[in-house]
Design an enzyme around this catalytic site. Sequence first.
Site, PDB file in Angstrom:
ATOM      1  N   LYS A   1       1.246  -1.429   0.396  1.00 16.89           N
ATOM      2  CA  LYS A   1      -0.582  -0.043   0.233  1.00 16.89           C
ATOM      3  C   LYS A   1       1.284   1.499   0.354  1.00 16.89           C
ATOM      4  O   LYS A   1       0.564   2.307  -0.555  1.00 16.89           O
ATOM      5  CB  LYS A   1      -0.454  -0.266   1.444  1.00 16.89           C
ATOM      6  CG  LYS A   1      -1.830   1.177   1.365  1.00 16.89           C
ATOM      7  CD  LYS A   1      -2.837   2.115   0.347  1.00 16.89           C
ATOM      8  CE  LYS A   1      -3.406   3.364   0.583  1.00 16.89           C
ATOM      9  NZ  LYS A   1      -4.118   3.111   2.220  1.00 16.89           N
TER      10      LYS A   1
ATOM     11  N   LYS B   1       1.235  12.298   5.150  1.00 17.91           N
ATOM     12  CA  LYS B   1       1.984  11.332   5.867  1.00 17.91           C
ATOM     13  C   LYS B   1       2.176   9.899   5.492  1.00 17.91           C
ATOM     14  O   LYS B   1       2.741   9.342   5.851  1.00 17.91           O
ATOM     15  CB  LYS B   1      -0.099  10.694   6.770  1.00 17.91           C
ATOM     16  CG  LYS B   1      -0.130   9.742   7.641  1.00 17.91           C
ATOM     17  CD  LYS B   1      -0.231   8.036   7.928  1.00 17.91           C
ATOM     18  CE  LYS B   1      -1.677   8.146   7.328  1.00 17.91           C
ATOM     19  NZ  LYS B   1      -2.874   7.097   6.965  1.00 17.91           N
TER      20      LYS B   1
END
Length: 297
Positions: free
Chosen positions: A173, A242
């Site tokens: 991911k 992030k």
Amino acid sequence: MKEKLGFIGLGNMGLPMSINLLRADYEVYGYDTNAQAMEQFVAAGGIGLESAKEIAKQCDVIMTSLPTPQIVELVYQSEQGILHHAKKGSLLIDFSTVNPELNDSLHTEAKALGLRYLGAPVSGGVIGAVNATLTIMVGGDTDDYKNAERIFGIVGKNIYHLGTSSSVGTRIKLLNNLMIGFYTEAVAETIVLGEKMGIQADTLYEVLSNSYGQSRIYERNYLEYMKNDNYEPGFSTNLLLKDLKLAKEMADEAGVSLRIGEKLVDLYSEISQQGYGENDMSAAYLSLKETCKIEQL
């Protein structure tokens, strides 16, 4: 009798995912700190509880979709958290994007307490969550994955069990979101430069979408956001930032120098500081226009 499902984190992703489980005739208990999200969940047929602790005590399968690793740590590991209050044998599924080490530590702690854990980050954005077309990247024990397959099939479309390591899905991911960072800035720079040279954005998209410059991020960012002058977050700049920081940490640990990736962290930090942090990531286009002092068209 179907298992009782718990869902902690009823945000842009978690709320539609939990609603899809309700539509599949599951009994779903939910918790979020946002009162409005709780109201929407209850209105859709969910059962609202007052804390993550209560979800853990009530449910057989406990799912989380949370914005940062710090919040995931709090929800799982604090004294009022999932690990301290879940029933023995419960299955814990984290759909959040965190650092891989956190997946591994949660798996280890869960196993020691007689609990089961899967790291299962998702890709596909809010639209994917609403339409149940998410890609789900699962890491964890094979039997636990098999027990969760029906749930994954309800909230997603492309389901991958990538191995018994609880962090393998997260690693993939983060690689995915590293590429998203490249593409999003590439789309912004291409369209701003094209417009500056008098090429309409629609014309540019029509040609490049049938050329090697085509990408799903170009399609998403342009057709869904930029073309409609709509930057409500499907995936915010701050969330992308992030994930890029997490990808950089992963690269540093692997001893890999990301020649472009390292610059992306600084780039998206600047975009966020310009005031676009809570906008969709496609607002990189607005940021560049502002930086170049080009009037918005």
